[in-house]
Design a protein around this motif. Structure first.
Motif, PDB file in Angstrom:
ATOM      1  N   GLY A  28       0.817  -1.210   0.000  1.00  0.00           N
ATOM      2  CA  GLY A  28       0.000   0.000   0.000  1.00  0.00           C
ATOM      3  C   GLY A  28       0.849   1.258   0.000  1.00  0.00           C
ATOM      4  N   LEU A  41      -4.312   2.774  -5.704  1.00  0.00           N
ATOM      5  CA  LEU A  41      -4.562   1.791  -4.641  1.00  0.00           C
ATOM      6  C   LEU A  41      -5.903   1.100  -4.867  1.00  0.00           C
ATOM      7  N   VAL A  46      -2.983  -3.990  -4.907  1.00  0.00           N
ATOM      8  CA  VAL A  46      -2.301  -4.316  -3.651  1.00  0.00           C
ATOM      9  C   VAL A  46      -1.969  -5.795  -3.589  1.00  0.00           C
ATOM     10  N   ARG A  64     -10.186  -0.666   0.511  1.00  0.00           N
ATOM     11  CA  ARG A  64      -8.936   0.027   0.232  1.00  0.00           C
ATOM     12  C   ARG A  64      -8.749   1.268   1.096  1.00  0.00           C
TER      13      ARG A  64
END
Length: 214
Positions: A28, A41, A46, A64
């Motif tokens: 992240g 993201l 990820v 997220r």
């Protein structure tokens, strides 16, 4: 084996989950500190970056945004903890301790530029991260005020509160400009100049507020 987690290779389930969570946070941080910022993201990105399946993402994070906040908290917590330790380890001298704290902050973002891009990039515009950025600013104001009051044995007041807000906000702006190449200074001179400004500002805030004699 109810209530227990199985161990594989000598590592129990809780530790494996903790390690997976660390890998997700690292992934992240990579993505959030990229040029795309928060837009980069996603659960898929990820998982691809961390090498973990989606089920392991949801083992630790609901979505997220929850991961983004965890990444931000991880970086802020690391800086706050190491800076407090650097200040405490310094000699009992106001300038030396101030410089130790500022040098640690600069060192942390130089050693891992992702941290600086995360904290000082203008790309993070979502409401949750914007709130977290404001909260982290208040955290550092509180730490600065607490160290100042403890070191000098004083109580807080409006002037000290104003000085800490001004100092922390000014440092954030200076580091933002420095990281974006608008300040042409090497790390050591940057720390020295910021130390001078901090000491002057906090010294002014601590000047006696006794009214002058008539």
């Amino acid at each position: 084996m109810s209530g227990q987690t199985r161990a594989y290779g000598g590592v129990d389930g809780d530790e494996r989950r903790a390690r997976r969570r660390e890998r997700l946070i690292e992934a992240g941080l990579d993505l959030l500190s990229s040029e795309q910022g928060e837009a980069a993201l996603t659960v898929r990105s990820v998982c691809a970056r961390s090498g973990l399946a989606a089920r392991y993402f949801y083992e630790s994070f609901g979505d997220r945004t929850e991961l983004a906040l965890a990444v931000y908290d991880h970086v802020v917590g690391e800086i706050a903890t190491t800076t407090a330790a650097a200040v405490a380890a310094g000699p009992r001298d106001a300038r030396a301790r101030t410089r130790a704290g500022l040098a640690n902050i600069v060192r942390v973002i130089v050693d891992d530029p992702r941290r600086g891009r995360l904290l000082f990039s203008t790309a993070f515009l979502s409401a949750p991260l914007a709130r977290r950025r404001l909260e982290s600013g208040q955290l550092f104001c509180g730490l600065l005020a607490g160290h100042t009051k403890a070191f000098f044995g004083v109580v807080g007041d409006g002037r000290l509160d104003l000085a800490t807000q001004f100092a922390v906000g000014g440092l954030a702006q200076a580091l933002t400009a420095w990281l974006h190449g608008h300040l042409e200074l090497d790390p050591e001179p940057l720390v020295d100049h910021c130390t001078d400004l901090f000491v002057a500002l906090m010294s002014q805030a601590l000047v006696s507020r006794e009214p002058p004699e008539r």
